[in-house]
Design a protein around this motif. Structure first.
Motif, mmCIF file in Angstrom:
data_model
loop_
_atom_site.group_PDB
_atom_site.id
_atom_site.type_symbol
_atom_site.label_atom_id
_atom_site.label_comp_id
_atom_site.label_asym_id
_atom_site.label_seq_id
_atom_site.Cartn_x
_atom_site.Cartn_y
_atom_site.Cartn_z
ATOM 1 N N VAL A 22 0.840 -1.201 0.000
ATOM 2 C CA VAL A 22 0.000 0.000 0.000
ATOM 3 C C VAL A 22 0.875 1.251 0.000
ATOM 4 N N ARG A 23 0.274 2.365 -0.327
ATOM 5 C CA ARG A 23 0.993 3.637 -0.312
ATOM 6 C C ARG A 23 1.515 3.909 1.094
ATOM 7 N N ARG A 24 2.715 4.470 1.132
ATOM 8 C CA ARG A 24 3.369 4.677 2.418
ATOM 9 C C ARG A 24 2.562 5.576 3.351
ATOM 10 N N ASN A 25 1.855 6.571 2.785
ATOM 11 C CA ASN A 25 1.156 7.552 3.618
ATOM 12 C C ASN A 25 -0.247 7.115 4.045
ATOM 13 N N VAL A 26 -0.661 5.873 3.763
ATOM 14 C CA VAL A 26 -1.952 5.394 4.259
ATOM 15 C C VAL A 26 -1.852 5.276 5.780
ATOM 16 N N PRO A 27 -2.718 5.958 6.542
ATOM 17 C CA PRO A 27 -2.633 5.878 7.999
ATOM 18 C C PRO A 27 -2.720 4.429 8.481
ATOM 19 N N VAL A 28 -1.906 4.087 9.464
ATOM 20 C CA VAL A 28 -1.819 2.702 9.914
ATOM 21 C C VAL A 28 -3.089 2.240 10.618
ATOM 22 N N ASP A 29 -3.928 3.166 11.056
ATOM 23 C CA ASP A 29 -5.145 2.772 11.762
ATOM 24 C C ASP A 29 -6.374 2.708 10.851
ATOM 25 N N ARG A 30 -6.183 2.941 9.558
ATOM 26 C CA ARG A 30 -7.315 2.913 8.646
ATOM 27 C C ARG A 30 -7.663 1.487 8.248
ATOM 28 N N VAL A 31 -8.962 1.219 8.176
ATOM 29 C CA VAL A 31 -9.452 -0.073 7.706
ATOM 30 C C VAL A 31 -9.301 -0.136 6.190
ATOM 31 N N LEU A 32 -8.773 -1.258 5.702
ATOM 32 C CA LEU A 32 -8.586 -1.451 4.270
ATOM 33 C C LEU A 32 -9.740 -2.274 3.711
ATOM 34 N N GLU A 33 -10.203 -1.941 2.530
ATOM 35 C CA GLU A 33 -11.279 -2.674 1.870
ATOM 36 C C GLU A 33 -10.728 -3.373 0.632
ATOM 37 N N GLN B 32 -4.722 -3.254 9.584
ATOM 38 C CA GLN B 32 -3.328 -3.401 9.196
ATOM 39 C C GLN B 32 -2.448 -3.771 10.392
ATOM 40 N N GLN B 33 -1.405 -4.553 10.107
ATOM 41 C CA GLN B 33 -0.276 -4.675 11.012
ATOM 42 C C GLN B 33 0.948 -4.189 10.259
ATOM 43 N N VAL B 34 1.658 -3.252 10.861
ATOM 44 C CA VAL B 34 2.798 -2.647 10.186
ATOM 45 C C VAL B 34 3.915 -3.671 10.005
ATOM 46 N N ILE B 35 4.433 -3.780 8.795
ATOM 47 C CA ILE B 35 5.639 -4.556 8.512
ATOM 48 C C ILE B 35 6.773 -3.596 8.186
ATOM 49 N N VAL B 36 6.590 -2.774 7.165
ATOM 50 C CA VAL B 36 7.572 -1.766 6.781
ATOM 51 C C VAL B 36 7.193 -0.434 7.414
ATOM 52 N N ASP B 37 8.146 0.183 8.089
ATOM 53 C CA ASP B 37 7.926 1.428 8.823
ATOM 54 C C ASP B 37 7.332 2.504 7.916
ATOM 55 N N PRO B 38 6.150 3.043 8.263
ATOM 56 C CA PRO B 38 5.548 4.094 7.429
ATOM 57 C C PRO B 38 6.363 5.372 7.409
ATOM 58 N N GLY B 39 7.291 5.526 8.357
ATOM 59 C CA GLY B 39 8.153 6.698 8.331
ATOM 60 C C GLY B 39 9.156 6.679 7.204
ATOM 61 N N GLY B 40 9.363 5.497 6.616
ATOM 62 C CA GLY B 40 10.218 5.398 5.443
ATOM 63 C C GLY B 40 11.700 5.385 5.725
ATOM 64 N N LYS B 41 12.089 5.159 6.988
ATOM 65 C CA LYS B 41 13.497 5.137 7.341
ATOM 66 C C LYS B 41 13.934 3.727 7.702
ATOM 67 N N SER B 42 15.128 3.353 7.231
ATOM 68 C CA SER B 42 15.662 2.041 7.569
ATOM 69 C C SER B 42 16.488 2.115 8.843
ATOM 70 N N SER B 43 16.985 0.970 9.272
ATOM 71 C CA SER B 43 17.796 0.914 10.491
ATOM 72 C C SER B 43 19.139 1.610 10.332
ATOM 73 N N VAL B 44 19.553 1.911 9.095
ATOM 74 C CA VAL B 44 20.836 2.591 8.891
ATOM 75 C C VAL B 44 20.663 3.939 8.199
ATOM 76 N N SER B 45 19.421 4.384 7.980
ATOM 77 C CA SER B 45 19.206 5.677 7.334
ATOM 78 C C SER B 45 19.638 6.806 8.260
ATOM 79 N N PRO B 46 20.217 7.874 7.705
ATOM 80 C CA PRO B 46 20.589 9.018 8.549
ATOM 81 C C PRO B 46 19.348 9.665 9.146
#
Length: 386
Positions: A341-352, A360-374
């Motif tokens: 899904v699009r990164r900016n979809v709120p994590v608490d929104r119901v998907l149809e 939703q259960q978050v897998i990839v961080d919606p903030g878009g930062k990795s563990s090594v990103s500055p």
């Protein structure tokens, strides 16, 4: 993405008692056993290390020649130039813009490098590698005479024993080929966009694939049954995979998919190795950008006897925000799916999704930062902001 169709084989393991065949020719698992009477029981047996799964529709590539390791290292995302006999890893093939084209497991036996590809994805990988041989001393072949069996946990010991007797690789191989899936362990030089290894739902799930002679496949399965392992169908195997958040080429590599969006950097990308096709995009997203989409787990509510299909659209407020990549029925959680899904979809929104709704259960961080990103965009101090 793969442009070829899987070889349409019907597995001899459909002769086993209770086997129900997958007859959907559009499925990457066509010709395999969906189940052997009880998908839920088979899933629990897999997780307990008491079952095995027929994965003979997947494909095996053989690389030989003295340049094979350094050559493969130069073309793909993983650093394998120091791989040792008996070691397993995985790697990705990207296009020049960093989009996913393929993913394979890698096992080195000291004389041969073995690649394990998804159903329908072996020949495209072989074609690409062959086109990049130039003057390198390497040979690439698709081994249609070989097949794969999978298991989890302690069942690996039985797989290894069976592989040792059901492989006739001769001088080509020094070790039984038993690939250990690195997922979800974050490798050296890698990064994650999801939870830490210690918090990942697949942290205690050790998955193994063994290569056997295709002519010995039924005998190998019968030997495993004598070792008190029960056969489990692809429905159970896929349920384990999806609830492990484990990407699969035939399902999760959709149009323009990036490894960051699927949290695939953690096991298949080394961020400090030399140049490879698509490296610039990988590095740029890590350091300067954010992946435009994110993989989520969806807990579904809807029709009892149905599941969404691969490619079904995901909607929020009558707006398409993504697509279903995989949907399964889990023995504990019921119908669940992976969706991009699009990164900016709120994590608490119901998907149809058609007649289904899900949280939703978050897998990839919606903030878009990795563990090594500055923490801030490099060069921000010169632009007067952090």
């Amino acid at each position: 993405m793969s442009d070829s169709q899987p070889t349409r084989r019907v597995s001899p393991l459909l002769q086993l008692e209770g086997a129900v065949a997958n007859e959907d020719e559009s499925s990457p698992d066509y010709g395999m056993a969906l189940h052997y009477s009880s998908p839920s029981r088979e899933e629990r047996a897999l997780l307990a290390g008491q079952a095995f799964t027929d994965l003979s529709h997947c494909e095996v590539l053989q690389l030989t020649g003295p340049d094979r390791i350094s050559w493969l290292n130069s073309l793909t995302t993983q650093k394998i130039d120091q791989i040792q006999a008996g070691e397993s890893t995985e790697l990705l093939l990207l296009d020049p813009n960093g989009h996913l084209q393929n993913a394979v497991g890698v096992f080195e036996d000291g004389a041969t490098t073995w690649l394990i590809a998804d159903s329908g994805w072996g020949q495209p990988m072989a074609d690409f590698l062959t086109s990049m041989k130039f003057m390198m001393r390497v040979e690439v072949s698709v081994r249609e005479d070989l097949a794969i069996l999978g298991a989890l946990g302690t069942a690996a010991d039985s797989l290894r024993d069976v592989a040792a007797t059901a492989q006739s690789l001769g001088s080509e191989g020094k070790l039984p080929v038993l690939w250990r899936d690195p997922w979800p362990g974050t490798g050296p030089g890698s990064a994650t966009y999801g939870p830490s290894d210690a918090e990942h739902p697949a942290r205690e799930r050790a998955v193994y694939l063994a290569i056997v002679e295709r002519t010995e496949l039924l005998a190998a399965a019968e030997q495993l049954i004598t070792m008190v392992l029960q056969p489990a169908g692809t429905e159970a195997w896929e349920a384990v995979r999806v609830t492990s958040w484990r990407p699969r080429p035939a399902m999760e590599i959709v149009e323009r998919a990036l490894p960051h969006e699927l949290d695939w950097l953690r096991t298949a990308v080394h961020l400090e190795k030399g140049c490879y096709r698509g490296q610039e995009t990988v590095a740029k997203l890590i350091n300067l950008g954010r992946p435009p989409r994110r993989l989520v787990m969806v807990y579904l509510e809807g029709p009892v006897d149905e599941l969404p299909n691969h490619g079904d659209v995901v909607v929020v407020d009558e707006r398409v925000v993504g697509t279903i990549t995989s949907a399964v029925r889990d023995s504990e959680d019921g119908p669940v799916a992976l969706a991009l899904v699009r990164r900016n979809v709120p994590v608490d929104r119901v998907l149809e999704v058609g007649n289904f709704r899900g949280g939703q259960q978050v897998i990839v961080d919606p903030g878009g930062k990795s563990s090594v990103s500055p923490s801030s965009r490099p060069g921000a101090e010169f632009r007067g902001r952090r």
